[in-house]
Design a protein around this motif. Structure first.
Motif, short mmCIF file in Angstrom:
data_model
loop_
_atom_site.label_atom_id
_atom_site.label_comp_id
_atom_site.label_asym_id
_atom_site.label_seq_id
_atom_site.Cartn_x
_atom_site.Cartn_y
_atom_site.Cartn_z
N ASN A 37 0.83 -1.21 0.00
CA ASN A 37 0.00 0.00 0.00
C ASN A 37 0.86 1.26 0.00
O ASN A 37 0.52 2.25 -0.65
CB ASN A 37 -0.94 0.02 1.20
N ALA A 42 -2.48 1.76 -3.10
CA ALA A 42 -3.65 1.00 -3.53
C ALA A 42 -4.78 1.05 -2.52
O ALA A 42 -5.94 0.98 -2.87
CB ALA A 42 -3.26 -0.45 -3.80
N LEU A 44 -5.47 -1.22 -0.07
CA LEU A 44 -6.04 -2.55 0.17
C LEU A 44 -6.25 -2.79 1.66
O LEU A 44 -5.45 -2.37 2.48
CB LEU A 44 -5.12 -3.63 -0.39
N ARG A 70 -9.76 -6.44 0.23
CA ARG A 70 -10.81 -5.62 -0.38
C ARG A 70 -10.17 -4.35 -0.91
O ARG A 70 -9.43 -3.67 -0.22
CB ARG A 70 -11.89 -5.30 0.63
N HIS A 71 -10.47 -4.04 -2.17
CA HIS A 71 -10.00 -2.79 -2.79
C HIS A 71 -10.93 -1.65 -2.38
O HIS A 71 -12.06 -1.89 -1.96
CB HIS A 71 -9.98 -2.94 -4.32
N GLU A 75 -14.05 -4.28 -4.80
CA GLU A 75 -13.64 -5.54 -5.38
C GLU A 75 -12.84 -6.35 -4.35
O GLU A 75 -12.08 -5.79 -3.57
CB GLU A 75 -12.76 -5.29 -6.61
#
Length: 97
Positions: A37, A42, A44, A70-71, A75
């Motif tokens: 991250n 990102a 996450l 988990r994004h 997603e």
């Protein structure tokens, strides 16, 4: 009676040792995700750590840590932390959930 003591000790070691092992693997995965991250921004989030679905068991190697991430968009993906000794590549491999 003497043969029962080693069996009892093995059962106790499994009962008290396995939860510690799972917490240790989860902490490895959290540290790798935090590093990922920081590098990619990102965002996450680790939802759970443990065994992946059956379709990914064939890709499992000894010592791998699996988790469901988990994004920010919602997603979900499975991530495998493995190959920590490899240099240059990210040790994280992402799979569809």
């Amino acid at each position: 009676m003497e043969g029962v003591i080693p069996i009892v000790l093995m059962v106790l070691a499994a009962v008290f040792g396995l939860p510690w092992l799972f917490r240790l693997k989860r902490s490895y995965l959290e540290k790798a995700l935090q590093k990922h991250n920081d590098e990619t921004r990102a965002g996450l989030v680790l939802e759970k750590a443990g065994m992946p679905p059956l379709k990914y068991w064939l890709r499992n190697r000894k010592g791998d840590c699996w988790g469901l991430v988990r994004h920010p968009g919602g997603e979900r993906q499975w991530v495998r932390l493995g190959g920590v000794l490899r240099s240059g590549d990210s040790p994280l491999t992402f799979f569809d959930a």
